[in-house]
Design a protein around this motif. Structure first.
Motif, mmCIF file in Angstrom:
data_model
loop_
_atom_site.group_PDB
_atom_site.id
_atom_site.type_symbol
_atom_site.label_atom_id
_atom_site.label_comp_id
_atom_site.label_asym_id
_atom_site.label_seq_id
_atom_site.Cartn_x
_atom_site.Cartn_y
_atom_site.Cartn_z
ATOM 1 N N HIS A 1 2.309 10.876 11.303
ATOM 2 C CA HIS A 1 1.242 9.937 10.975
ATOM 3 C C HIS A 1 1.296 9.665 9.483
ATOM 4 N N CYS A 2 0.442 8.747 9.046
ATOM 5 C CA CYS A 2 0.313 8.445 7.620
ATOM 6 C C CYS A 2 -0.999 9.053 7.136
ATOM 7 N N THR A 3 -0.945 9.828 6.063
ATOM 8 C CA THR A 3 -2.159 10.525 5.613
ATOM 9 C C THR A 3 -3.280 9.565 5.204
ATOM 10 N N PRO A 4 -3.002 8.530 4.386
ATOM 11 C CA PRO A 4 -4.122 7.626 4.049
ATOM 12 C C PRO A 4 -4.585 6.771 5.233
ATOM 13 N N HIS A 5 -3.723 6.589 6.235
ATOM 14 C CA HIS A 5 -4.074 5.730 7.373
ATOM 15 C C HIS A 5 -3.769 6.504 8.645
ATOM 16 N N PRO A 6 -4.661 7.411 9.034
ATOM 17 C CA PRO A 6 -4.354 8.334 10.141
ATOM 18 C C PRO A 6 -4.101 7.634 11.477
ATOM 19 N N PHE A 7 -4.520 6.390 11.577
ATOM 20 C CA PHE A 7 -4.277 5.655 12.819
ATOM 21 C C PHE A 7 -2.832 5.167 12.896
ATOM 22 N N MET A 8 -2.082 5.285 11.809
ATOM 23 C CA MET A 8 -0.643 4.980 11.845
ATOM 24 C C MET A 8 0.061 6.182 12.453
ATOM 25 N N LYS A 9 0.582 5.998 13.651
ATOM 26 C CA LYS A 9 1.211 7.122 14.347
ATOM 27 C C LYS A 9 2.566 6.701 14.889
ATOM 28 N N LEU B 1 0.857 -1.185 0.000
ATOM 29 C CA LEU B 1 0.000 0.000 0.000
ATOM 30 C C LEU B 1 0.886 1.224 0.000
ATOM 31 N N VAL B 2 0.307 2.342 -0.404
ATOM 32 C CA VAL B 2 1.031 3.607 -0.318
ATOM 33 C C VAL B 2 0.896 4.165 1.093
ATOM 34 N N HIS B 3 2.022 4.586 1.672
ATOM 35 C CA HIS B 3 2.002 5.268 2.959
ATOM 36 C C HIS B 3 2.649 6.634 2.811
ATOM 37 N N THR B 4 2.501 7.440 3.852
ATOM 38 C CA THR B 4 3.254 8.689 3.936
ATOM 39 C C THR B 4 3.835 8.801 5.337
ATOM 40 N N VAL B 5 4.867 9.627 5.463
ATOM 41 C CA VAL B 5 5.349 10.064 6.771
ATOM 42 C C VAL B 5 5.075 11.554 6.815
HETATM 43 CU CU LIG Z 1 -0.323 4.412 5.477
#
Ligand SMILES: [Cu+2]
Length: 350
Positions: A334-342, A299-303
Motif C-alpha cells: 500500500h501507499c502510506t500517505p494514501h492507504p487506499f492505494m493497494k 504527489l509523494v507516494h510510497t510502496v
Molecule cells: Cu500515495
C-alpha cells in the motif's frame, strides 16, 4: 499555590495513566486536534510548517464591525521529536499595551506525552503546556495542563486545565471539540471552548479546520481564556518539506531486498503510480524479477509492504523505486500517505 500546580499537572496525567501506546508523534494534521489544543502536534521530520489561524467576531449593531485576529505559526521539526517555532498574533488582548503578540516555544513529544515550554513576549511570561493524548478507535482524546508565569500581565502565575477530542468520520473529515478553564477564573474570564469541522484536503499535504470558539489568539495564553464573544474562524496548515528544495534529491532508494542479487532472468516489471493508484494493481512475476514503480503523480507516494517487510520511503514525483523479489509468495503493498492505494505482487517459482 501548590494545589493549582498539581491540578494542572494531574489532569493530563490522569489520561496518561490510561494511555500507553505511542501517539503524540503520529499526530500530523488538524484532524488530530481540536481548535484550542496542540494535541502534541510536531509535524513531519525536516518540515517547515506554516499554519494560519484566523478568527473573527462580529460586533454589536448598528455597525456590526468585524474584528479579525490572525495567528501565524512558523515552526521546524528537528530529526528528534522536537518542534521549534513561534506564534505571531495580532489584535491580541493578552497585554493591553501589546496588540501584537509573539510566543516562542519548543515542544517535545514522546509516546502519549508532549511538553511545551516557551516565552510570551507580550505578557513577558514563561508559558508551559503538558499534553497527554490517546487514540481509542476513531476517537483521539487529549488533556492538557498549562502554566503561565505571568498570565495576562497580571503579575501572577496562572494555571489552566483542558480536555478535547477528535472524532474521525472518514479519512478526510473529523469533528473536534475542546474545553479549557483557567483555575481561579476572574469575572471577566470565561471557560474557553472550541468546536471544529476538520478537513484533510485530498491529495495535498494541507488540512483545514472550520471552527467556532470563544478564544481570541492561538497562543497558550490566548487559548486558555474564553472571551465574551463567539468567534468564527479557520486554520489552514501548510508544510514545506525542505529536502525538496535543498539537496535530498533522489531520496527514493533504488536498491532494496536484503542484498538480493539483480534479477537473474534479466527480467523486469513496471508498475505506474498514477491518479493515486497502482497501475496495474496486481502483477504476477517469477522469482528473481525486479519490479520498478514510477511515480507519475504530482504527489509523494510510497510502496510499503502490508507486513512491514519492505518500504520504499518517500518516492518523489517522477522518481522510481525498485525491488527484486527472490522468494515466491504474495506481497500486499500500500501507499502510506494514501492507504487506499493497494496492490498485490504475486511471485511464482521460476
Ligand atoms: Cu500515495
Amino acid at each position: 499555590m501548590p494545589l493549582r500546580r498539581w491540578i494542572a499537572v494531574c489532569v493530563p496525567c490522569a489520561l496518561f495513566a490510561v494511555a500507553g501506546a505511542p501517539d503524540v508523534a503520529s499526530c500530523q494534521s488538524v484532524l488530530d486536534r481540536p481548535p484550542n489544543l496542540s494535541g502534541g502536534w510536531l509535524g513531519p521530520t525536516g518540515t517547515l510548517q506554516f499554519n494560519f489561524v484566523h478568527r473573527f467576531g462580529v460586533g454589536d449593531p448598528p455597525t456590526r464591525k468585524v474584528t479579525n485576529s490572525p495567528t501565524f505559526l512558523l515552526s521546524y521539526r528537528l530529526p528528534a521529536p522536537l518542534l521549534l517555532g513561534f506564534n505571531y498574533a495580532t489584535s491580541s488582548d493578552i497585554a493591553p499595551s501589546f496588540p501584537n503578540e509573539w510566543e516562542f516555544f519548543a515542544r517535545y513529544g514522546n509516546g502519549p506525552i508532549a511538553l511545551q515550554g516557551g516565552y510570551n513576549q507580550a505578557a513577558e511570561s514563561f508559558d508551559a503546556e503538558l499534553t497527554a493524548a490517546k487514540t481509542f478507535g476513531a476517537v483521539r482524546a487529549m488533556a492538557v495542563g498549562r502554566f503561565l508565569s505571568n498570565g495576562y500581565t497580571s503579575d501572577t502565575s496562572r494555571y489552566a486545565v483542558g480536555a478535547g477530542a477528535t472524532l474521525r468520520l472518514s479519512r478526510w473529515f473529523a469533528l473536534a471539540g475542546d474545553i479549557t478553564t483557567l483555575l481561579d477564573r476572574r469575572d471577566s474570564e470565561d471557560i474557553a471552548w472550541g468546536a471544529g469541522l476538520q478537513i484533510e484536503i485530498p491529495y495535498t499535504p494541507h488540512s483545514l479546520s472550520l471552527q467556532v470558539t470563544n478564544t481570541n489568539t492561538a497562543t497558550l495564553q490566548g487559548v486558555s481564556r474564553g472571551i465574551d464573544q463567539v468567534r468564527g474562524g479557520f486554520e489552514f496548515t501548510i508544510p514545506f518539506t525542505l529536502s525538496r528544495y535543498f539537496g535530498g534529491r533522489g531520496r527514493s532508494k533504488a536498491v532494496e531486498g536484503g542484498g538480493a542479487a539483480a534479477a537473474q532472468g534479466g527480467e523486469g516489471a513496471a508498475v505506474a503510480m498514477k491518479a493515486v493508484a497502482f497501475v496495474p494493481s496486481r502483477i504476477e512475476i517469477t522469482a528473481g524479477t525486479t519490479v520498478t514503480w514510477t511515480n507519475n503523480d504530482p504527489l509523494v507516494h510510497t510502496v510499503t509492504a502490508d507486513d512491514g517487510s519492505f518500504d520504499s520511503g518517500q518516492i518523489e514525483p517522477t522518481k522510481t523505486f525498485s525491488r527484486t523479489f527472490t522468494q515466491p509468495g504474495e506481497y500486499a503493498v500500500h501507499c502510506t500517505p494514501h492507504p487506499f492505494m493497494k496492490a498485490v505482487i504475486v511471485v511464482r517459482q521460476p
